[in-house]
Motif scaffolding. Structure first.
Motif, mmCIF file in Angstrom:
data_model
loop_
_atom_site.group_PDB
_atom_site.id
_atom_site.type_symbol
_atom_site.label_atom_id
_atom_site.label_comp_id
_atom_site.label_asym_id
_atom_site.label_seq_id
_atom_site.Cartn_x
_atom_site.Cartn_y
_atom_site.Cartn_z
ATOM 1 N N GLY A 126 27.131 -42.172 -33.340
ATOM 2 C CA GLY A 126 28.586 -42.240 -33.410
ATOM 3 C C GLY A 126 29.198 -42.316 -32.023
ATOM 4 N N PRO A 127 30.531 -42.361 -31.947
ATOM 5 C CA PRO A 127 31.222 -42.442 -30.662
ATOM 6 C C PRO A 127 31.338 -41.077 -29.989
ATOM 7 N N GLY A 128 31.749 -41.098 -28.714
ATOM 8 C CA GLY A 128 32.116 -39.861 -28.033
ATOM 9 C C GLY A 128 31.117 -39.294 -27.049
ATOM 10 N N LEU A 129 29.960 -39.941 -26.872
ATOM 11 C CA LEU A 129 28.959 -39.439 -25.929
ATOM 12 C C LEU A 129 29.030 -40.212 -24.611
ATOM 13 N N LEU A 130 28.268 -39.760 -23.644
ATOM 14 C CA LEU A 130 28.230 -40.430 -22.347
ATOM 15 C C LEU A 130 27.477 -41.753 -22.431
ATOM 16 N N GLU A 131 27.864 -42.683 -21.570
ATOM 17 C CA GLU A 131 27.205 -43.983 -21.494
ATOM 18 C C GLU A 131 25.702 -43.835 -21.287
ATOM 19 N N VAL B 35 34.064 -46.011 -23.281
ATOM 20 C CA VAL B 35 35.434 -45.862 -22.808
ATOM 21 C C VAL B 35 36.411 -46.015 -23.971
ATOM 22 N N GLU B 36 37.636 -45.567 -23.737
ATOM 23 C CA GLU B 36 38.657 -45.667 -24.785
ATOM 24 C C GLU B 36 38.961 -47.123 -25.118
ATOM 25 N N THR B 37 39.070 -47.953 -24.069
ATOM 26 C CA THR B 37 39.393 -49.366 -24.255
ATOM 27 C C THR B 37 38.657 -50.204 -23.218
ATOM 28 N N LEU B 38 38.052 -51.291 -23.675
ATOM 29 C CA LEU B 38 37.465 -52.240 -22.726
ATOM 30 C C LEU B 38 38.593 -52.941 -21.990
ATOM 31 N N LYS B 39 38.380 -53.167 -20.701
ATOM 32 C CA LYS B 39 39.398 -53.818 -19.872
ATOM 33 C C LYS B 39 38.828 -55.103 -19.285
ATOM 34 N N ALA B 40 39.725 -55.905 -18.741
ATOM 35 C CA ALA B 40 39.319 -57.188 -18.146
ATOM 36 C C ALA B 40 38.300 -56.977 -17.022
ATOM 37 N N ILE B 41 38.403 -55.889 -16.292
ATOM 38 C CA ILE B 41 37.467 -55.624 -15.195
ATOM 39 C C ILE B 41 36.038 -55.429 -15.711
ATOM 40 N N HIS B 42 35.888 -54.870 -16.916
ATOM 41 C CA HIS B 42 34.562 -54.706 -17.512
ATOM 42 C C HIS B 42 33.957 -56.076 -17.822
ATOM 43 N N GLU B 43 34.781 -56.980 -18.347
ATOM 44 C CA GLU B 43 34.314 -58.335 -18.638
ATOM 45 C C GLU B 43 33.949 -59.061 -17.342
ATOM 46 N N ALA B 44 34.798 -58.907 -16.317
ATOM 47 C CA ALA B 44 34.535 -59.555 -15.023
ATOM 48 C C ALA B 44 33.232 -59.042 -14.426
ATOM 49 N N GLN B 45 32.979 -57.748 -14.561
ATOM 50 C CA GLN B 45 31.742 -57.152 -14.048
ATOM 51 C C GLN B 45 30.534 -57.805 -14.703
ATOM 52 N N ASN C 288 32.184 -46.283 -27.661
ATOM 53 C CA ASN C 288 33.226 -45.316 -27.994
ATOM 54 C C ASN C 288 34.256 -45.931 -28.955
ATOM 55 N N VAL C 289 33.761 -46.424 -30.080
ATOM 56 C CA VAL C 289 34.589 -47.044 -31.119
ATOM 57 C C VAL C 289 34.102 -46.562 -32.482
ATOM 58 N N LYS C 290 34.969 -46.710 -33.478
ATOM 59 C CA LYS C 290 34.608 -46.276 -34.830
ATOM 60 C C LYS C 290 33.489 -47.150 -35.413
ATOM 61 N N LEU C 291 33.646 -48.469 -35.297
ATOM 62 C CA LEU C 291 32.629 -49.425 -35.745
ATOM 63 C C LEU C 291 32.179 -50.237 -34.537
#
Length: 125
Positions: A24-29, A83-93, A112-115
């Motif tokens: 499930g969600p909520g743990l460390l990467e 993370v709570e939300t993926l951001k453009a910087i994650h995609e760029a990385q 860190n998402v429900k599904l």
């Protein structure tokens, strides 16, 4: 070649889904990374964890400390997030890692998402 690549992609996604379904969600990467590595091993998929990625700049190679979370069979890069939300910087990385490594396919996976399908993005160069 294309069928093998597609099959490998499906296997990798299946492994990620199994990890997410179990934890499930909520743990460390880092937790998801280790569990996904274990799931890949169970499925006979070759990979390298924390694969070092040097930067080529004007004919010199620099070790800047970049590490790919998972390099799958030298064909797919996986960048993991929790993370709570993926951001453009994650995609760029991820896209930059793919270019530097000359790898054509990559997955950005946010656990860190429900599904898991809500946190899965595929990229092809």
């Amino acid at each position: 070649m294309k069928k093998k690549f597609s099959k490998l992609s499906n296997l990798v996604i299946g492994c990620a889904i199994e990890v997410h379904k179990t934890l499930g969600p909520g743990l460390l990467e880092s937790t998801y990374q280790q569990c996904l590595a274990h799931e890949l091993r169970l499925n006979g998929i070759n990979f390298q964890l924390e694969y070092p990625l040097p930067v080529q700049y004007k004919k010199i190679q620099l070790d800047c400390g970049y590490r790919v979370d998972l390099l799958i069979e030298k064909e797919i890069i996986i960048e993991l997030k929790s993370v709570e939300t993926l951001k453009a910087i994650h995609e760029a990385q991820l896209l930059t890692y793919m270019k530097l490594a000359d790898i054509k396919h990559g997955f950005l996976i946010n656990f860190n998402v429900k599904l898991l399908k809500q946190g899965l993005k595929s990229f092809v160069l």
